[in-house]
Write a protein that holds these residues in place. Sequence first.
Motif, PDB file in Angstrom:
ATOM      1  N   VAL A 110       0.822  -1.218   0.000  1.00  0.00           N
ATOM      2  CA  VAL A 110       0.000   0.000   0.000  1.00  0.00           C
ATOM      3  C   VAL A 110       0.855   1.266   0.000  1.00  0.00           C
ATOM      4  O   VAL A 110       2.000   1.252   0.436  1.00  0.00           O
ATOM      5  CB  VAL A 110      -0.950   0.065   1.227  1.00  0.00           C
ATOM      6  CG1 VAL A 110      -1.989  -1.015   1.174  1.00  0.00           C
ATOM      7  CG2 VAL A 110      -0.183   0.035   2.532  1.00  0.00           C
ATOM      8  N   VAL A 111       0.272   2.338  -0.488  1.00  0.00           N
ATOM      9  CA  VAL A 111       0.903   3.656  -0.373  1.00  0.00           C
ATOM     10  C   VAL A 111      -0.122   4.611   0.228  1.00  0.00           C
ATOM     11  O   VAL A 111      -1.330   4.448   0.039  1.00  0.00           O
ATOM     12  CB  VAL A 111       1.373   4.221  -1.735  1.00  0.00           C
ATOM     13  CG1 VAL A 111       2.680   3.615  -2.168  1.00  0.00           C
ATOM     14  CG2 VAL A 111       0.333   4.054  -2.803  1.00  0.00           C
ATOM     15  N   GLU A 112       0.395   5.621   0.932  1.00  0.00           N
ATOM     16  CA  GLU A 112      -0.495   6.586   1.559  1.00  0.00           C
ATOM     17  C   GLU A 112      -0.721   7.754   0.605  1.00  0.00           C
ATOM     18  O   GLU A 112       0.230   8.234  -0.005  1.00  0.00           O
ATOM     19  CB  GLU A 112       0.166   7.098   2.836  1.00  0.00           C
ATOM     20  CG  GLU A 112      -0.801   7.257   3.956  1.00  0.00           C
ATOM     21  CD  GLU A 112      -0.094   7.689   5.208  1.00  0.00           C
ATOM     22  OE1 GLU A 112      -0.140   6.923   6.169  1.00  0.00           O
ATOM     23  OE2 GLU A 112       0.489   8.784   5.211  1.00  0.00           O
ATOM     24  N   LEU A 130      -2.451   2.749  -7.684  1.00  0.00           N
ATOM     25  CA  LEU A 130      -1.976   4.129  -7.747  1.00  0.00           C
ATOM     26  C   LEU A 130      -0.870   4.331  -8.777  1.00  0.00           C
ATOM     27  O   LEU A 130      -0.759   5.389  -9.376  1.00  0.00           O
ATOM     28  CB  LEU A 130      -1.479   4.542  -6.359  1.00  0.00           C
ATOM     29  CG  LEU A 130      -1.924   5.932  -5.982  1.00  0.00           C
ATOM     30  CD1 LEU A 130      -3.418   6.003  -5.824  1.00  0.00           C
ATOM     31  CD2 LEU A 130      -1.226   6.358  -4.733  1.00  0.00           C
ATOM     32  N   LYS A 131      -0.070   3.311  -8.963  1.00  0.00           N
ATOM     33  CA  LYS A 131       1.094   3.475  -9.843  1.00  0.00           C
ATOM     34  C   LYS A 131       0.820   3.088 -11.293  1.00  0.00           C
ATOM     35  O   LYS A 131       1.633   3.383 -12.169  1.00  0.00           O
ATOM     36  CB  LYS A 131       2.285   2.636  -9.312  1.00  0.00           C
ATOM     37  CG  LYS A 131       2.742   3.065  -7.922  1.00  0.00           C
ATOM     38  CD  LYS A 131       3.286   4.491  -7.925  1.00  0.00           C
ATOM     39  CE  LYS A 131       3.554   4.974  -6.505  1.00  0.00           C
ATOM     40  NZ  LYS A 131       3.672   6.424  -6.365  1.00  0.00           N
ATOM     41  N   ALA A 132      -0.301   2.425 -11.537  1.00  0.00           N
ATOM     42  CA  ALA A 132      -0.610   2.049 -12.931  1.00  0.00           C
ATOM     43  C   ALA A 132      -0.763   3.325 -13.764  1.00  0.00           C
ATOM     44  O   ALA A 132      -1.303   4.318 -13.284  1.00  0.00           O
ATOM     45  CB  ALA A 132      -1.905   1.241 -12.972  1.00  0.00           C
ATOM     46  N   CYS A 187     -12.025   6.976  -4.792  1.00  0.00           N
ATOM     47  CA  CYS A 187     -12.259   7.113  -6.233  1.00  0.00           C
ATOM     48  C   CYS A 187     -11.454   8.285  -6.801  1.00  0.00           C
ATOM     49  O   CYS A 187     -10.823   8.170  -7.859  1.00  0.00           O
ATOM     50  CB  CYS A 187     -13.758   7.308  -6.468  1.00  0.00           C
ATOM     51  SG  CYS A 187     -14.202   7.453  -8.185  1.00  0.00           S
ATOM     52  N   LEU A 188     -11.436   9.413  -6.075  1.00  0.00           N
ATOM     53  CA  LEU A 188     -10.698  10.586  -6.559  1.00  0.00           C
ATOM     54  C   LEU A 188      -9.192  10.343  -6.534  1.00  0.00           C
ATOM     55  O   LEU A 188      -8.444  10.877  -7.344  1.00  0.00           O
ATOM     56  CB  LEU A 188     -11.041  11.821  -5.704  1.00  0.00           C
ATOM     57  CG  LEU A 188     -12.481  12.316  -5.816  1.00  0.00           C
ATOM     58  CD1 LEU A 188     -12.748  13.447  -4.813  1.00  0.00           C
ATOM     59  CD2 LEU A 188     -12.799  12.801  -7.230  1.00  0.00           C
ATOM     60  N   ALA A 189      -8.757   9.505  -5.590  1.00  0.00           N
ATOM     61  CA  ALA A 189      -7.326   9.208  -5.509  1.00  0.00           C
ATOM     62  C   ALA A 189      -6.903   8.253  -6.632  1.00  0.00           C
ATOM     63  O   ALA A 189      -5.849   8.421  -7.235  1.00  0.00           O
ATOM     64  CB  ALA A 189      -6.996   8.586  -4.143  1.00  0.00           C
TER      65      ALA A 189
END
Length: 352
Positions: A110-112, A130-132, A187-189
């Motif tokens: 996970v990342v914050e 997040l990184k895709a 969702c926004l993240a």
Amino acid sequence: MVRCQDYHYPRVREAVERALEPLGGMGAFVKEGQGVLIKPNLLQASPPEKGVTTHPAVVRAVVELVAEAGGRPMIGDSPAIGPLRRVLSRTGMEAVARQTGAELVDFSDVVEVKPPEGPFRRIEVARAALKAEVVISLPKLKTHSMMVMTLGVKNLFGSIPGFRKASWHLKAGTDRVAFAALLLEVCLAVRPALTVMDGVVAMEGEGPNTGDLRPLGAILASRDPLALDRAVMEALGLPPEGLPVLGVARQWGLWPEVQLEGEPLRVEGFRLPKGADLTWGLPSFVKGPLRRWFLPKPRVDQRICRACGLCVEACPPKAMEMRGERVEIDYGRCIRCYCCQEVCPEGAIELR
Ligand code: SF4
Ligand code: SF4
């Protein structure tokens, strides 16, 4: 919105392509060499015909289109229930990966992140999401006891690793608005570039896993998951603000405009879960511990319960315990999150 009456693969593939046409096709979202995370709803280790998870034919169609556009497709989710390997195998995702060469990714790292809006300020999201370079979300059209429906926005809650989901339920407690705010923040993240929804066979009644199948014959696609959720609510004849995530979106100035293309869907008599309340049930002055008394209680049907203990394990505030062969619930501690109903493999938990 396009029509697709069953999961026969050539029909699904054609329907997904038609749904993407007004959006510019897959090439509008995926460029040569990009890593593309495809995130279906893989709630639990259910076979596709149970209607609990996004059908593998829809996942396969999207994977193939991504690969044809030059992208590198990866399939990932963090199931709420059960070990990932088993979930991938039972839901047909392993077979899709074998057929197409897509990579299967896990969400345990996970990342914050600090979402741009909302009260939580800091959330932990799977690194893979997040990184895709591109995220494509593939929700299943289903009801949801706690959040009325699980559609485009709610599907991204799977980006929070399964073992952390309980602590988020605890943070939101009985407050539906707080939980909806969390869903919107996630969702926004994650910011999916595209959402393709499996509404070929939907689920009504006691979703997300013990409801009844409801064939709707539809594949839906949008750049904006909020717009998609609004369009689905309207197609089902339900007030869009009745979906808590849309209610919060309105408060945050994110109310989506919808321009509908294709073959509009008009559904009559779509059944919601007993616990769902399109007015969110409670006047705003009902706060804290009092709120729980206004929400339906989970009750275990002892004739159906097989004393497996999964609900006890899943209960975020530890309000359940096994006494011999019986499950006892401490309603003073229960936050009415209905995780117990979601995990029960026997459908032994009712809301009353
Ligand atoms: S008893 Fe069920 S509804 Fe109540 S807190 Fe536990 S999991 Fe949630
Ligand atoms: S998960 Fe369902 S079957 Fe298992 S103990 Fe709980 S109520 Fe009984």
